[in-house]
Design a protein around this motif. Structure first.
Motif, PDB file in Angstrom:
ATOM      1  N   PHE A  30      -2.284   1.881   2.821  1.00  0.00           N
ATOM      2  CA  PHE A  30      -1.567   3.139   2.636  1.00  0.00           C
ATOM      3  C   PHE A  30      -1.256   3.451   1.169  1.00  0.00           C
ATOM      4  N   PRO A  38       3.322   7.117   3.621  1.00  0.00           N
ATOM      5  CA  PRO A  38       2.504   5.910   3.788  1.00  0.00           C
ATOM      6  C   PRO A  38       2.535   5.430   5.227  1.00  0.00           C
ATOM      7  N   LEU A 228      10.175   5.834   2.149  1.00  0.00           N
ATOM      8  CA  LEU A 228       8.781   5.403   2.164  1.00  0.00           C
ATOM      9  C   LEU A 228       7.948   6.365   1.334  1.00  0.00           C
ATOM     10  N   ASN A 229       7.070   5.791   0.505  1.00  0.00           N
ATOM     11  CA  ASN A 229       6.398   6.598  -0.485  1.00  0.00           C
ATOM     12  C   ASN A 229       5.140   5.860  -0.936  1.00  0.00           C
ATOM     13  N   PRO A 230       3.959   6.505  -0.880  1.00  0.00           N
ATOM     14  CA  PRO A 230       2.718   5.792  -1.224  1.00  0.00           C
ATOM     15  C   PRO A 230       2.707   5.275  -2.662  1.00  0.00           C
ATOM     16  N   THR A 232       5.120   3.654  -4.043  1.00  0.00           N
ATOM     17  CA  THR A 232       5.617   2.282  -3.938  1.00  0.00           C
ATOM     18  C   THR A 232       4.496   1.351  -3.482  1.00  0.00           C
ATOM     19  N   ASN A 233       3.691   1.813  -2.530  1.00  0.00           N
ATOM     20  CA  ASN A 233       2.557   1.002  -2.079  1.00  0.00           C
ATOM     21  C   ASN A 233       1.605   0.710  -3.226  1.00  0.00           C
TER      22      ASN A 233
END
Lengths: 260, 288
Positions: A30, A38, A228-230, A232-233
């Motif tokens: 993600f 994500p 949640l946030n891509p 961060t991924n």
């Protein structure tokens, strides 16, 4: 019966691997998401979140801070660890068992408590929160590791080479720099790279002891507040990649030892 | 290793000052930045938050305030569950890696099993959030396949905290138990078989007792690291139930109450020390 054990073993092992890899696969997958969340369904692949990370000044400066703290604190830890390991391995010191125990003692205490102690001490002494303060904490946690690794690799064959050098008239500092350091280089690098991975990943001490300039794990922590946030991924995947490189370096340096 | 300590005569020309010059920096660092902070924390824990002065109130608060007490109970429960579940999951896995995987593949199999170990600790907990969230992977799969209609509350629960911890400690315990199993000489197994024991009896009466020290060392490590960890419960458990490290951080973050945070840290350390003494028999870790 044997057949059954075999099949059951395979199923079990695959299930455990699945459990172990699930979060990592989800993280990396993600990070390639093209939309803003994500979570499934997967809409990628896209590198836009990596782009976003690398153009985020806060994250990139935290990344530089992290690397700086990791390199400097590991270099300090490995230097202190090497000198003391050499001292303990080559000389008889009164109470040396106890003193070695003292050096390895921080290994048994949780990072939270080490960070708390430093926070209280620095607070009293009027030392401001900074990367330097966090770096000092990183040396506290990594010095015992470096010491233990290097001390365990100090063997008899090195003593003889050192003795030969002395017999040929080398002064002590030359023995140390020209004989012991090169002979012990694999253990020294192993200690250094292992320290790097721990310092690079350390959160609680940095969180407690830094304020404005901070390290990457703390900055990632701040990112988590936005949900949640891509992005961060993506930054998480990058951190993973760096750690893997450090671990591989550690493995290579430690496994290349023992020529005889 | 064995050479350590018996070569004092190796250095005829070196003065007695040299060895101390070598070990003093490391000892000094440890005293200054590990022992001294600890003493400072001890003093701090005995002072009042407002106005200073010595008091035992920080400690008595812990025993009288039910919410602080509850945090310790929660911590001990979560740690106990995590330790037991991790050992139960890791033991068969380590056994399979040691016994069922062919020798050549073992190193690779083990490296794969601990690979996720090296993801950032903060990030690893966060990735479990992606799996367990309201609209995360598990809930999407379950609703998508029609097994459930309403998403399950998985994140921000004790289950989530335990899952995150178990994920970490299965890897750690697999390493320690695997190493222990590999050290066992195969002749034990052969001897047991020669004496007529079946595989189950061999396991229960020979292999398991011989690997017990390894299990205990791993379990102790799990206990220490789990009970002192702030990240996983904070990210995955949310604030529904507090564990001790969260309580400590709360005193610092929200209230700036260093004395109380110090007292709680010292209590936490005391618990770890008690655990150490309780399994000291198995924990004679060789000081190489």
């Amino acid at each position: 019966m044997r057949q059954f054990v075999r099949i059951a073993s395979w199923v079990y092992a695959l299930a455990v691997y699945g459990f172990i890899f699930l979060p990592v696969v989800v993280l990396v997958l993600f990070s390639l998401q093209s939309t803003s969340f994500p979570i499934p369904p997967f809409t990628g692949p896209s590198l836009r979140w990596y782009d976003a990370v690398l153009s985020d000044a806060r994250l990139t400066s935290a990344l530089v801070n992290s690397l700086m703290v990791a390199v400097l604190s590991s270099a300090t830890a490995v230097t202190l660890g090497f000198l003391s390991a050499w001292g303990f391995a080559r000389f008889v010191l009164p109470g040396s068992g106890l003193l070695r125990g003292l050096i390895t003692l921080p290994l048994t205490v949780s990072y939270l408590i080490i960070g708390m102690g430093l926070l209280v001490l620095f607070n009293w002494a009027g030392v401001p929160k900074s990367l330097l303060a966090a770096g000092i904490g990183h040396v506290v946690i990594n010095l015992p590791l470096c010491f233990a690794i290097i001390y365990s690799q100090m063997g008899d064959h090195q003593i003889n080479i050192e003795r030969a050098a002395r017999d040929l008239g080398a002064p002590e500092w030359k023995v140390l720099l020209l004989i012991t350091v090169p002979v012990m280089a694999p253990a020294i690098f192993a200690g250094f790279f292992l320290s790097m991975t721990f310092s690079w990943d350390e959160f609680v001490i940095s969180f407690l002891l830094t304020r404005f300039d901070t390290t990457l794990p703390v900055e990632i922590w701040n990112l988590l507040r936005s949900g949640l946030n891509p992005k961060t991924n993506a930054v998480g995947s990058l951190v993973f990649a760096v750690s893997i490189v450090l671990v591989v370096l550690f493995e290579l340096t430690l496994l290349r030892r023992k020529p005889a | 290793m064995s050479s350590a300590g018996n070569n004092g005569r190796a250095l005829p020309r070196a003065g007695r000052a040299l060895p101390w010059a070598l070990v003093t920096p490391a000892l000094g660092w440890t005293l200054l930045f590990f022992v001294l902070p600890f003493i400072a924390m001890g003093f701090s824990s005995l002072t009042a938050h407002e106005g200073g002065g010595f008091t035992l109130s920080n400690y008595s608060q812990f025993f009288t305030n039910p919410s602080y007490w509850q945090a310790m109970v929660n911590s001990l429960q979560v740690t106990a569950i995590v330790t037991v579940v991790s050992v139960l999951l890791a033991y068969p896995f380590a056994w399979i890696l040691a016994e069922q995987v062919p020798e050549r593949g073992q190193r690779l199999a083990l490296m794969l099993a601990v690979l996720p170990f090296w993801t950032s600790y903060v990030v690893r907990s966060y990735s479990w959030l992606l799996v367990l969230a309201q609209n995360g992977v598990i809930n999407r799969v379950l609703t998508g396949s029609g097994l459930i209609t309403e998403p399950l509350q998985l994140a921000n629960t004790r289950l989530a905290t335990v899952t995150g911890f178990v994920h970490f400690f299965v890897m750690l315990l697999t390493l320690t138990i695997f190493a222990n199993l590999k050290q066992l000489s195969p002749s034990y197994r052969k001897a047991a078989a020669d004496l007529g024991a079946g595989p189950v009896r061999t396991f229960l009466h020979v292999i398991l007792p011989l690997t017990l020290p390894g299990i205990m060392v791993g379990a102790f490590l799990t206990f220490v690291l789990c009970i002192g960890d702030y990240i996983t419960p904070q990210i995955l458990g949310g604030n529904n139930e507090l564990l001790m490290p969260q309580l400590v951080m709360m005193q610092i973050g929200r209230r700036g109450d260093f004395p109380l945070a110090s007292a709680l840290s010292i209590i936490l350390m005391a618990v770890v020390t008690i655990a150490y003494l309780a399994c000291a028999r198995w924990l004679k870790i060789e000081r190489t």
